[in-house]
Scaffold this active site. Structure first.
Site, mmCIF file in Angstrom:
data_model
loop_
_atom_site.group_PDB
_atom_site.id
_atom_site.type_symbol
_atom_site.label_atom_id
_atom_site.label_comp_id
_atom_site.label_asym_id
_atom_site.label_seq_id
_atom_site.Cartn_x
_atom_site.Cartn_y
_atom_site.Cartn_z
ATOM 1 N N ARG A 180 7.844 1.050 14.404
ATOM 2 C CA ARG A 180 7.725 2.356 15.066
ATOM 3 C C ARG A 180 7.235 2.203 16.517
ATOM 4 O O ARG A 180 6.862 3.187 17.143
ATOM 5 C CB ARG A 180 6.766 3.258 14.290
ATOM 6 C CG ARG A 180 7.387 3.881 13.034
ATOM 7 C CD ARG A 180 6.327 4.311 12.043
ATOM 8 N NE ARG A 180 5.424 5.284 12.595
ATOM 9 C CZ ARG A 180 4.082 5.183 12.587
ATOM 10 N NH1 ARG A 180 3.491 4.120 12.061
ATOM 11 N NH2 ARG A 180 3.352 6.131 13.099
ATOM 12 N N LYS A 181 7.237 0.973 17.016
ATOM 13 C CA LYS A 181 6.798 0.724 18.392
ATOM 14 C C LYS A 181 7.965 0.973 19.347
ATOM 15 O O LYS A 181 8.593 0.045 19.856
ATOM 16 C CB LYS A 181 6.262 -0.703 18.520
ATOM 17 C CG LYS A 181 5.002 -0.913 17.667
ATOM 18 C CD LYS A 181 4.456 -2.330 17.749
ATOM 19 C CE LYS A 181 3.181 -2.436 16.894
ATOM 20 N NZ LYS A 181 2.670 -3.812 16.798
ATOM 21 N N THR A 182 8.232 2.230 19.577
ATOM 22 C CA THR A 182 9.418 2.644 20.319
ATOM 23 C C THR A 182 9.004 3.581 21.452
ATOM 24 O O THR A 182 7.838 3.951 21.570
ATOM 25 C CB THR A 182 10.382 3.382 19.372
ATOM 26 O OG1 THR A 182 9.662 4.483 18.794
ATOM 27 C CG2 THR A 182 10.884 2.464 18.264
ATOM 28 N N THR B 114 12.239 -3.777 20.108
ATOM 29 C CA THR B 114 12.365 -2.497 20.816
ATOM 30 C C THR B 114 11.475 -2.452 22.050
ATOM 31 O O THR B 114 11.946 -2.186 23.141
ATOM 32 C CB THR B 114 12.009 -1.289 19.914
ATOM 33 O OG1 THR B 114 10.797 -1.564 19.220
ATOM 34 C CG2 THR B 114 13.115 -1.007 18.926
#
Lengths: 276, 276, 276, 276, 276, 276
Positions: C126-128, C262
């Site tokens: 979820r490191k976006t 990402t």
């Protein structure tokens, strides 16, 4: 679950429109109370308080979502500007009515299931009102049920249409290839053979679709006999209602999913009255 | 009534989310048909076609909204890319189910009323699902009912809370002062005296709230006797159901409003199947 | 995956603002081509075409998302009004650059893994970038990776913070109670003991967090020895990079998740030029 | 710069979706701290505090945006309901990571330039992530750079495509005619001749596009010799990186713009841990 | 400038609401024409066509935005479904009326200025209707004026409030430090001294605020005498109207900005009639 | 009427954009006051306070919406962070200017009518600025007028176009059939015959469209003579202005509607100054 401000405002806009007839009030502080007019399971209380909070109306209650409530009980007391209470009233009552209606029906299904099984779950479906699913799913949880997937995106169900189109095995293979390993794959089956193959192909959930309790029971037996029961969740779906749910709950499946608990729940009756 | 693109996209987002599992399809053109599984009044067909149109899926049908439909009838045939049909499917079915359910229940109420009166109207209320009122009101119209006001903004109802707060006459005077002459003023009454005073003060609609048919009838008689019946619309509301609606329809009022036709309507059952 | 019109318009608004300097053009039909200036994996092509389509600019290409592209290749030819092409240009290039950058880096990770394993997956996190996750996750898929969960809602990960707060067993029990059976439960572990207990408690995925390849390998061995390997997916996460990914891929886990693909991918370089 | 509530809610929706797994917490007050795991320039702290503020989580810190931070430093301490902290965590970390990454890379470029020039600016471009440009531009400022124009609307750049299409002089004339005198006009040039003509036509900024430092230097010399240097800002763009930026900074231009500082910045590594 | 679909839908929603009284039509194809009832400058025609296009109503016209139109001229002929034309009618007429009103008043100001100067510009301000600025600025351009900055973001004006707060020189220095070199800096001055200092500090635009034409003229002279006129744009603002604009235009400034052309423009009168 | 947060943010975005030049301030607490520069009726004060409240800027005033204000009066004193006041300033002044302009013109119309009639109402129309109608209608009310219908949805007007298309009687019948009894039906008439027929068919409001005062007067007389005056509201519309409004007010109608009070109102002049 906190409502987003934009949700509250969007729901309010539907009711308040561009004119402001909240002015037909004394603009004095007053008190009001919300009473339930029939028994059931309370849901929507959190949302009711958040809507009143948006209007700086204070709330107090001894209830919480999920409580059993009886006709005549005061489930929420509020105090604030009369005009603000009147602007919040209908939205609050609609939340309470719709969500408690679903929670109540869900609890009835669950209670019926509990007569024959400690652990079989009652689950919802995607048969919800467009735009209101989030709250309908929450009401299912409050009623003791399982919300099931939220949409096409958080679990993949290969339904009869997929399977008719692609064949069962190709559909499962394609799904396994395309779907993240963080999501579950569910397969609808309509026969023992389909169920066996699905289990052999290693899906997460097998959903017996539109079968009778007897047929479901037979499928479960076959899976057990063939050593395919472990590691797969079994779910029955289609035509489940208050009359037959105990039969379904006795078939050996893990969960029963029903569109009825959302799309056919009656609203529970609440009213708001000023205390003068 | 054309759906706004932003409405369609917002409803779709709820179901499709951020992932795209439409990919589990062959991406070939195919045909499908939507069948109704129980009798009722068709509503939501216009919306169904607009949703499919959003996905460039072609539609054909011999039905139109408001038609009586019978179990097993194919109410819509579509053709287009399988993945698109699968993405539209659930939203379309939810629209058809919810709107037809309301239209069907409305028609049952109307049919019951027609047994005793040619002209008494069956009307809705604001007891609707947050965010979906526009379509619930439209379904009432399709079912032969009157949508009643859309929100606080398009007619003013002085309810018991207003009247308890301000007194009947001051409330009516304030409303007349504040509300545009292009809007109607409705007053809820709970007794003959209140009804007489409201009529004398020249409101547009008098709503008999939570009275029995006998009480309503008496009120109407008194208004007639005092020459106050002309120029005012009379409406009964509160506790109206299939059992008592004929009694209410015989009281001499012009309209009967009921929250049940929206908040307690069961969804009608539709399904979509590919034609292979 | 079709972009919603509201997404396209929202992204365009960011670049176009309230003024219209598209007027600095001849308003004649012309042709242009998009060239890639370095090798990589193509992603964002579908979005590029949808953005041009919004402006009624025609597109043709022999490429598709996921293709390997080389410096100097023309990946899209467009024709339409010059002013429209200029308005679409930057948004299209940003989509291509960002998505291809992620797809390219993902493919590099995957290729490295394939040197030692046929099936170990490379997954995202979820490191976006806030607001752009949907497209970043799609680019991972195009690059041959697994998108992992989209957010807090489509799988539950009990992270070190949950476990420190609640204890491992209570956290798992609470999650099993609260989370729908249609979603998977993932547990982060930092030791062999934690891994064993998690497996015994029947979670879906065990995530080895911030361990060395040697430590991960030992954990996997212990799980195998105790007969706990079957039915659970094993994932390693934390500090995985191009240097050590082959070591992680040889530990016996099923998947390797990395925020780098990402949050630290460089954009791939594309440019648009008119063909005069 | 205050974030709009609708921005915060829109970013949160992406991560939280329709389900609420914040419930997997004790719902007690607790403390947590955010630590940076590598050195760099802090950015996104303002946004972090605003997101926590949305959740009524208290913040304290001795840092401010723009500070140099070192691995292991605690840059923010928070206290509040565990469930709220967990819901805010990932969005906050993504803001800190992305913005600090850009600020850090910008500062590296600026520091390199400062070795040879006191005043040459390092500027961004429109090569940003769709939907996140506002924050990327802000991070450039925090890192000591110049955000350059925000979009097509707040300065007009006549790029090679405009000039190829219309010719240099007609393009500049058309721009001067169409663009408000409150906005600047920038012209990309690729040769000395083009630079001279642009200066003679009175543009605000001349951008040397994709030239080598030597070529840029020569252009600047020619402009000085012809008395055209005063009153025009000179900018070099295209292919500028850490290796060659000092050479570009020594050419006599006023500013160097680079897409790299946004589209190729690595995220800085932050983590949040509960303090128990 | 193409309207975004979401703009069209948002404006339509304001007028159409949740009910659909477009049904009060024959639902047959018909023709209609829009006539102007007084002379002026046409603006809003592009928007009118885009709104009709949204409803699939065909348009034809021999006019274009910016044309001088006379009372009684048919400026647009449309054909399509009667119900659709009726739904679009009011929004279209409001766009035409408001935008043409602004364009007409702008042209009157410009024509007056042209009597004494070939090049002095007439510019707008930010004194616009909230939510409609984009179209008001566009109408100014169509009327022959300059839109001036769109908002606080695309040029920086140091107004009396900034200067009173910070002092002139510190304010200019702070602005130069904070504002991108791609944006212009404007300084309001109220005396010769302030004007001289601003010019010496190298701002882009000096705005003479609320001075008489004689005072402005004197300031300009002093700037010329001191060799500070070149390279700075001079603008007068405050109290400019049809009576005094020629005097202001003769002062030697480059531009005259006036809030009147937006905030006090009368709507031009258009009507739509069916052709039967 | 409370502004929705999303309205405030949307209006602010138009002015503030993506950059933040609020930074050109001292970031200290300060005081400012808003002064009106010409006499009129104050409106928009509620909105001004809500916008300042959004920025946590405190307000105090001895005025309220609807008050008559004179040139030079300070209508609002504020205190808070200078940067915040500067960000709110223009939006606040635009609200005050536009709304007070409409309220002032409305009051002039009303005052003129009051010279000849105690009760004839001055009403608005739908001739408003797209996106700002809600506030323009509110300003009419504040000025002493009647807002008339908000849009196509809250009253039905059968205009000349409807009647030319369908015929008067069929149009009225269709409207009565389709429109909820909670809404009023208005019919435009252009002759005595049309007026008589409309009254006989029982509409709620008859609107004399584009008739002279003499013609209107004659129509009213005929309706009285034929006993059709009672129970119907009579309204004149079309070409009403300050010169002829007394004549129209003496014709015997109940209301006069005029587009001028919105579409041709001049903004009232307000300014904000820091108090140092």
């Amino acid at each position: 679950m906190r409502m987003l401000l934009k949700e509250i405002e969007s729901f309010l806009e539907e009711d308040l429109g561009q004119k402001d007839y909240g002015e037909i009030a004394l603009y004095t502080d007053c008190k009001a109370e919300i009473t339930v007019r029939e028994g059931g399971i309370l849901a929507g209380l959190t949302e009711a308080k958040e809507i009143f909070d948006y209007f700086s109306v204070d709330c107090s209650t001894e209830f919480k979502d999920g409580d059993r409530i009886n006709s005549g009980e005061i489930i929420l007391r509020v105090s604030g500007l009369d005009a603000k209470i009147l602007m919040a009233e209908r939205l609050v009552l609609n939340f309470l009515g719709q969500m408690s209606g679903i929670a109540t029906l869900t609890r009835m299904f669950v209670d019926e299931v509990r007569k024959v099984s400690e652990h079989v779950k009652v689950a919802g479906t995607r048969k919800t009102t467009p735009g209101f699913r989030k709250y309908e799913k929450k009401a299912i949880i409050i009623g003791g049920g399982d919300p099931h997937r939220s949409g096409l995106y958080d679990a993949v169900i290969l339904k009869d249409n997929h399977i008719n189109l692609m064949g069962q095995e190709p559909a499962i293979k394609k799904a396994k290839e395309l779907v993240s390993y963080t999501q579950k794959i569910v397969v609808e089956v309509e026969s023992i053979d389909e169920a066996v193959r699905a289990a052999e192909l290693g899906v997460d959930i097998i959903m017996f679709d539109n079968m009778s309790p007897a047929e479901v029971k037979e499928c479960v037996q076959v899976l057990i006999e063939r050593g395919l029961r472990a590691g797969v969740i079994l779910e029955a779906s289609g035509g489940i209602n208050m009359e037959n749910i105990k039969d379904f709950a006795s078939t050996g499946v893990d969960a029963l999913s029903s569109g009825m608990i959302t799309h056919s729940a009656r609203s529970l009756d609440f009213s708001l009255n000023f205390v003068l």
